[in-house]
Design a protein around this motif. Structure first.
Motif, PDB file in Angstrom:
ATOM      1  N   GLY A 282     -20.329  50.535  15.315  1.00  0.00           N
ATOM      2  CA  GLY A 282     -21.365  49.844  14.559  1.00  0.00           C
ATOM      3  C   GLY A 282     -22.117  48.854  15.431  1.00  0.00           C
TER       4      GLY A 282
ATOM      5  N   VAL B 190     -23.242  45.313  16.631  1.00  0.00           N
ATOM      6  CA  VAL B 190     -22.607  43.998  16.687  1.00  0.00           C
ATOM      7  C   VAL B 190     -23.619  42.915  16.332  1.00  0.00           C
TER       8      VAL B 190
ATOM      9  N   LYS C  27     -18.563  36.529  31.337  1.00  0.00           N
ATOM     10  CA  LYS C  27     -19.912  36.642  31.901  1.00  0.00           C
ATOM     11  C   LYS C  27     -20.253  35.433  32.743  1.00  0.00           C
TER      12      LYS C  27
ATOM     13  N   GLU D 172     -23.765  33.804  33.615  1.00  0.00           N
ATOM     14  CA  GLU D 172     -25.200  33.881  33.332  1.00  0.00           C
ATOM     15  C   GLU D 172     -25.919  32.820  34.160  1.00  0.00           C
TER      16      GLU D 172
ATOM     17  N   GLY E  20     -25.650  38.222  38.256  1.00  0.00           N
ATOM     18  CA  GLY E  20     -24.809  38.195  37.068  1.00  0.00           C
ATOM     19  C   GLY E  20     -23.423  38.711  37.313  1.00  0.00           C
ATOM     20  N   LEU E  21     -22.653  38.702  36.253  1.00  0.00           N
ATOM     21  CA  LEU E  21     -21.282  39.203  36.280  1.00  0.00           C
ATOM     22  C   LEU E  21     -20.974  39.486  34.818  1.00  0.00           C
ATOM     23  N   GLU E  22     -20.423  40.637  34.532  1.00  0.00           N
ATOM     24  CA  GLU E  22     -20.128  40.963  33.134  1.00  0.00           C
ATOM     25  C   GLU E  22     -18.922  41.881  33.111  1.00  0.00           C
ATOM     26  N   VAL E  23     -17.798  41.329  32.724  1.00  0.00           N
ATOM     27  CA  VAL E  23     -16.522  42.042  32.859  1.00  0.00           C
ATOM     28  C   VAL E  23     -15.767  42.072  31.533  1.00  0.00           C
TER      29      VAL E  23
ATOM     30  N   TYR F 201      -5.931  39.117  38.751  1.00  0.00           N
ATOM     31  CA  TYR F 201      -7.312  39.608  38.715  1.00  0.00           C
ATOM     32  C   TYR F 201      -8.241  38.568  38.065  1.00  0.00           C
TER      33      TYR F 201
ATOM     34  N   LEU G 203     -25.655  41.358  44.510  1.00  0.00           N
ATOM     35  CA  LEU G 203     -24.340  41.704  43.980  1.00  0.00           C
ATOM     36  C   LEU G 203     -23.225  40.876  44.553  1.00  0.00           C
TER      37      LEU G 203
ATOM     38  N   ARG H  53     -28.445  53.860  35.618  1.00  0.00           N
ATOM     39  CA  ARG H  53     -27.434  54.483  36.466  1.00  0.00           C
ATOM     40  C   ARG H  53     -26.118  53.713  36.455  1.00  0.00           C
TER      41      ARG H  53
ATOM     42  N   LYS I  97     -21.258  48.843  38.637  1.00  0.00           N
ATOM     43  CA  LYS I  97     -22.387  48.309  37.871  1.00  0.00           C
ATOM     44  C   LYS I  97     -22.986  49.365  36.950  1.00  0.00           C
TER      45      LYS I  97
ATOM     46  N   GLU J 106     -26.641  49.776  35.485  1.00  0.00           N
ATOM     47  CA  GLU J 106     -27.997  49.223  35.539  1.00  0.00           C
ATOM     48  C   GLU J 106     -28.879  50.019  34.589  1.00  0.00           C
TER      49      GLU J 106
ATOM     50  N   ARG K 110     -37.469  45.640  31.636  1.00  0.00           N
ATOM     51  CA  ARG K 110     -36.122  45.272  32.058  1.00  0.00           C
ATOM     52  C   ARG K 110     -35.238  45.007  30.854  1.00  0.00           C
TER      53      ARG K 110
ATOM     54  N   GLY L 264     -26.198  45.094  30.728  1.00  0.00           N
ATOM     55  CA  GLY L 264     -25.615  45.356  32.027  1.00  0.00           C
ATOM     56  C   GLY L 264     -24.104  45.346  32.023  1.00  0.00           C
ATOM     57  N   LEU L 265     -23.551  45.565  33.183  1.00  0.00           N
ATOM     58  CA  LEU L 265     -22.112  45.558  33.401  1.00  0.00           C
ATOM     59  C   LEU L 265     -21.980  45.352  34.901  1.00  0.00           C
ATOM     60  N   GLU L 266     -21.134  44.445  35.308  1.00  0.00           N
ATOM     61  CA  GLU L 266     -20.986  44.194  36.743  1.00  0.00           C
ATOM     62  C   GLU L 266     -19.566  43.717  36.998  1.00  0.00           C
ATOM     63  N   VAL L 267     -18.750  44.599  37.538  1.00  0.00           N
ATOM     64  CA  VAL L 267     -17.318  44.355  37.622  1.00  0.00           C
ATOM     65  C   VAL L 267     -16.808  44.538  39.053  1.00  0.00           C
TER      66      VAL L 267
ATOM     67  N   LYS M 140     -16.924  52.088  28.621  1.00  0.00           N
ATOM     68  CA  LYS M 140     -17.908  51.020  28.382  1.00  0.00           C
ATOM     69  C   LYS M 140     -19.245  51.363  29.046  1.00  0.00           C
TER      70      LYS M 140
ATOM     71  N   GLN N  59     -20.941  54.186  27.214  1.00  0.00           N
ATOM     72  CA  GLN N  59     -21.537  53.714  25.956  1.00  0.00           C
ATOM     73  C   GLN N  59     -22.866  53.011  26.228  1.00  0.00           C
ATOM     74  N   LYS N  60     -22.891  52.215  27.269  1.00  0.00           N
ATOM     75  CA  LYS N  60     -24.131  51.504  27.609  1.00  0.00           C
ATOM     76  C   LYS N  60     -25.206  52.491  28.050  1.00  0.00           C
TER      77      LYS N  60
ATOM     78  N   ASP O 109     -27.691  37.033  23.921  1.00  0.00           N
ATOM     79  CA  ASP O 109     -27.072  38.062  24.742  1.00  0.00           C
ATOM     80  C   ASP O 109     -25.865  38.696  24.085  1.00  0.00           C
TER      81      ASP O 109
ATOM     82  N   LEU P 287     -24.185  42.425  24.568  1.00  0.00           N
ATOM     83  CA  LEU P 287     -22.939  42.518  25.315  1.00  0.00           C
ATOM     84  C   LEU P 287     -22.074  43.686  24.890  1.00  0.00           C
ATOM     85  N   PHE P 288     -21.992  43.900  23.604  1.00  0.00           N
ATOM     86  CA  PHE P 288     -21.014  44.868  23.114  1.00  0.00           C
ATOM     87  C   PHE P 288     -21.646  46.130  22.571  1.00  0.00           C
ATOM     88  N   SER P 289     -22.958  46.157  22.514  1.00  0.00           N
ATOM     89  CA  SER P 289     -23.583  47.308  21.856  1.00  0.00           C
ATOM     90  C   SER P 289     -23.694  48.481  22.810  1.00  0.00           C
TER      91      SER P 289
END
Lengths: 255, 255
Positions: free
Chosen positions: A64, A66, A100, A102, A150-153, A167, A253, B53, B100, B102, B146, B150-153, B174, B177-178, B249, B253-255
């Motif tokens: 669904g 969010v 995150k 930001e 950024g960073l999003e984990v 970690y 990065l 990507r 990542k 993007e 833009r 995102g995702l950056e791990v 994840k 899904q993004k 944000d 984040l979760f969508s």
């Protein structure tokens, strides 16, 4: 196309008065000198700002759309933080926790398009490469300062932590490094902005910042030179790359 | 302030010719219909694009400024991917590997500021909320699409993997899904853009897209209505929040 200076000044008054009535009523410490410098100029006013933050948010389990109201803050810091605090906050997750970083965000309303262009050049040359303008049909011109940094984990699922404390400790170091780099960029933004404004009006009273050297007064011309060079190379380079994608992010990065 | 249509047409020819001579010489499959629709319009041309990507990059160990040339690609996919492939690519890391996602990025040069405003509204209403304009002193107006998505791990340090295969599997889900949500947004962007252009010129020949309903021809007015509403609420809401930061944000984040 720009509205009159009278209309602009009215908008500015209304916005800045609202700020004083807001719950917090203050600007993040680390962004205050930038906000003050901009608001001291007739042609600019800030409409929102965040100096940068490390956040841990807990979202509902998957499925669904969010809603904002479904997200819960487990941790927030506008300064470098300790991994123990993040580990402790993570233990309160009951859904999907995401860490995150930001970067600095700033929205500035500008009187004329030229004012926004100047500010945009300053932002890009300070490292805020995702900055851009919004021009509404009513004549409101907003420059948004945005970073690619950024960073999003995602860290937990159904409240269950998916990684070890070691970690989380590593991630904390990464987030803190990004925060420090973010502060350096805010400082650079302030310096280049001040130099650009001073070059336009040499009698401008300097706001408080210890680190501005006389040579920086020549920065405004340099701002435009570098910007032009970047735009030219972008058009060529980005298409020539293997998959029509920009590789530029690589720079951000790891820094 | 806009350049003449002749000058703009020359820029367009030069840019599109260069594209044909580039190494890849083609646009990502998933963005092609959007790029074609824009380039079919006299007032627009695209200067770069990436449909989105999932990438795994290996950077040098910490310390010092990271140069683009020091980064190595371990994995890249413009479609959803399998975690086995990521795990296998990760085993080749010798430095600091970062996963990542993007989202869709598109740069469009626009003839007049109004053209860029229209495109900006379409982008924001399709979910690409970090979109913005660049206006150069020579009159080049670029609209950049833009996402905040995102995702950056960071995943390895000194070539040593910091997480388990199970966590990489979770991250793959994840990222995928993004990627799917990103495709939905590109589709929405195409639909809203087409509806907006059709509303302006009802005789516009429709590009190939199966899912455009007649009701969407009314979308252009709606685009501006929603945009206006968003701008009003932004000015108020963002300052009223606990720490002068936007909570928006969370939605992404979760969508």
């Amino acid at each position: 196309m720009a509205v009159s200076m009278e209309t602009f000044a009215q908008w500015k008054n209304t916005t800045l008065e609202k700020l004083d009535q807001s719950r917090k009523g203050s600007v993040d410490e680390r962004a205050r000198h930038v906000v003050c410098l901009l608001n001291s100029q007739e042609r600019f006013f800030t409409t929102s700002s965040c100096s940068g933050r490390i956040v841990l948010m807990d979202g509902p389990p998957e499925g669904g759309v969010v809603q904002k109201k479904d997200c819960r803050w487990l941790f927030i810091s506008h300064d470098p933080c300790r991994s123990e605090d993040l580990v402790s906050a993570l233990s309160r997750s009951s859904g999907e926790a995401v860490l995150k970083f930001e970067a600095f965000v700033l929205h500035v309303q500008c009187h004329r398009l030229e004012d926004a262009q100047l500010l945009h050049s300053v932002a890009v040359n300070s490292g805020f490469r995702n900055s851009g303008l919004t021009v509404s049909r009513s004549g409101k011109i907003i420059m948004a300062v945005r970073s690619t940094h950024g960073l999003e984990v995602p860290l937990s699922h159904g409240g269950k932590l998916l990684v070890g404390a070691e970690y989380v400790h590593f991630l904390t170091q990464k987030a803190n490094q990004k925060m420090e780099e973010n502060f350096r960029r805010i400082h650079r933004f302030f310096q280049i902005l001040q130099a650009a404004l001073t070059a336009e009006s040499p009698d401008l009273q300097r706001a408080e910042d210890p680190a501005v050297t006389p040579g920086e007064q020549e920065n405004q011309a340099a701002v435009y030179r570098r910007r032009r060079k970047r735009q030219q190379s972008q058009t060529h380079a980005e298409r020539d790359e293997e998959d029509s994608c920009s590789l530029d992010d690589c720079l951000d990065l790891f820094s």
